[in-house]
Design a protein around this motif. Structure first.
Motif, PDB file in Angstrom:
ATOM      1  N   ASP A  83       0.830  -1.205   0.000  1.00  0.00           N
ATOM      2  CA  ASP A  83       0.000   0.000   0.000  1.00  0.00           C
ATOM      3  C   ASP A  83       0.864   1.254   0.000  1.00  0.00           C
ATOM      4  N   ARG A  86       2.048   1.883  -3.498  1.00  0.00           N
ATOM      5  CA  ARG A  86       0.963   2.414  -4.328  1.00  0.00           C
ATOM      6  C   ARG A  86       0.762   3.900  -4.054  1.00  0.00           C
ATOM      7  N   GLU A 234      -5.232   2.833 -11.129  1.00  0.00           N
ATOM      8  CA  GLU A 234      -4.918   1.446 -11.476  1.00  0.00           C
ATOM      9  C   GLU A 234      -3.423   1.270 -11.722  1.00  0.00           C
ATOM     10  N   GLN A 237      -1.483   0.724  -8.609  1.00  0.00           N
ATOM     11  CA  GLN A 237      -1.565  -0.661  -8.150  1.00  0.00           C
ATOM     12  C   GLN A 237      -0.564  -1.535  -8.905  1.00  0.00           C
ATOM     13  N   SER A 240       2.899  -0.902  -7.566  1.00  0.00           N
ATOM     14  CA  SER A 240       3.112  -1.559  -6.290  1.00  0.00           C
ATOM     15  C   SER A 240       3.416  -3.039  -6.486  1.00  0.00           C
TER      16      SER A 240
END
Length: 265
Positions: A83, A86, A234, A237, A240
């Motif tokens: 997280d 991200r 997106e 993500q 990450s």
């Protein structure tokens, strides 16, 4: 106007309706730290509705524009998990969106390293002026990462075909090639020529009405279509997942150890 925020990573100089913003982390070739991102966003927010500020000139200290993201921030995020990666990635996309839509004319003066995040900042400028020896590139895939927040802005700037070539080869190129690609508008041979070109562009900008420029910029951006917040969410993500995966771990470790990653031939 609203007072400008105090900054530790930026130098700010306002005169004649022009705010000069200098990225000031020369020891790291002005790598984009979280603090620098936050300070840039605060400056853009402070002047957004002030039409006495007619133009922004973004440059870098120490002979470089910006060498990309700060690896130290990525190392700090590692302890916090996916997280954190991200959020680290997404905040830079938010800066690019904010810079893209700033009502003032944004002029980038590009020297030395213009890599990764620095490349992204060049892509959201209204006018880009480059030294002929500047070194451009999207190095992320060479580190096992992806240019997650930058890619939509690069595609918008220079087109999908050239972006595919550059992102999938991590190729470096100079100011002349950047001009051929449509990334920059002017290429100059030395610091004096850069300064003279900047003065010429600023004189042109200051002949234009500030509200008309702001509205025209908004119209042009709307006409061209914009990288969407949903896509950038997106992409963060995906970043990450990349940075916490096997290649991302190996690539960033190899970078810090100044060696080739295992996949490099």
């Amino acid at each position: 106007m609203s007072p400008l925020p105090d900054c530790q990573t930026l130098l700010l100089e306002l005169h004649g309706g022009v705010l000069h913003i200098t990225l000031n982390r020369p020891d790291s070739r002005n790598a984009m730290s979280l603090q620098m991102v936050a300070e840039l966003r605060a400056v853009l927010a402070a002047i957004r509705d002030d039409r006495t500020v007619r133009a922004l000139v973004l440059s870098g200290a120490g002979g470089h524009f910006c060498a990309g993201g700060d690896i130290k921030d990525m190392a700090n995020a590692r302890a916090q998990g996916a997280d954190a990666y991200r959020e680290l990635n997404r905040v830079f996309g938010a800066l690019l969106e904010q810079a893209q839509h700033t009502p003032q004319v944004l002029i980038c003066v590009l020297q030395g390293a213009v890599l990764g995040g620095g490349f992204g900042l060049a892509c959201v400028s209204d006018v880009a002026i480059s030294d002929h020896k500047a070194q451009f590139g999207l190095p992320e895939t060479g580190l096992g990462l992806i240019p997650a927040q930058i890619a939509p802005f690069v595609v918008q700037r220079i087109g999908l075909t050239e972006t595919r070539r550059l992102a999938l080869t991590a190729a470096r190129f100079d100011g002349a090639e950047a001009q051929r690609l449509g990334l920059v508008h002017f290429v100059e041979q030395d610091a004096q020529a850069l300064a003279e070109r900047l003065d010429e562009v600023l004189q042109q900008v200051l002949r234009c009405a500030p509200e008309a420029n702001a509205a025209t910029k908004a119209l042009l951006l709307a006409s061209a279509g914009q990288p969407s917040s949903e896509l950038l969410d997106e992409a963060a993500q995906w970043f990450s997942a990349a940075v916490t995966g096997e290649e991302g771990i190996e690539g960033t470790l190899a970078f810090m150890q100044k060696r080739k990653p295992r996949w490099a031939i």
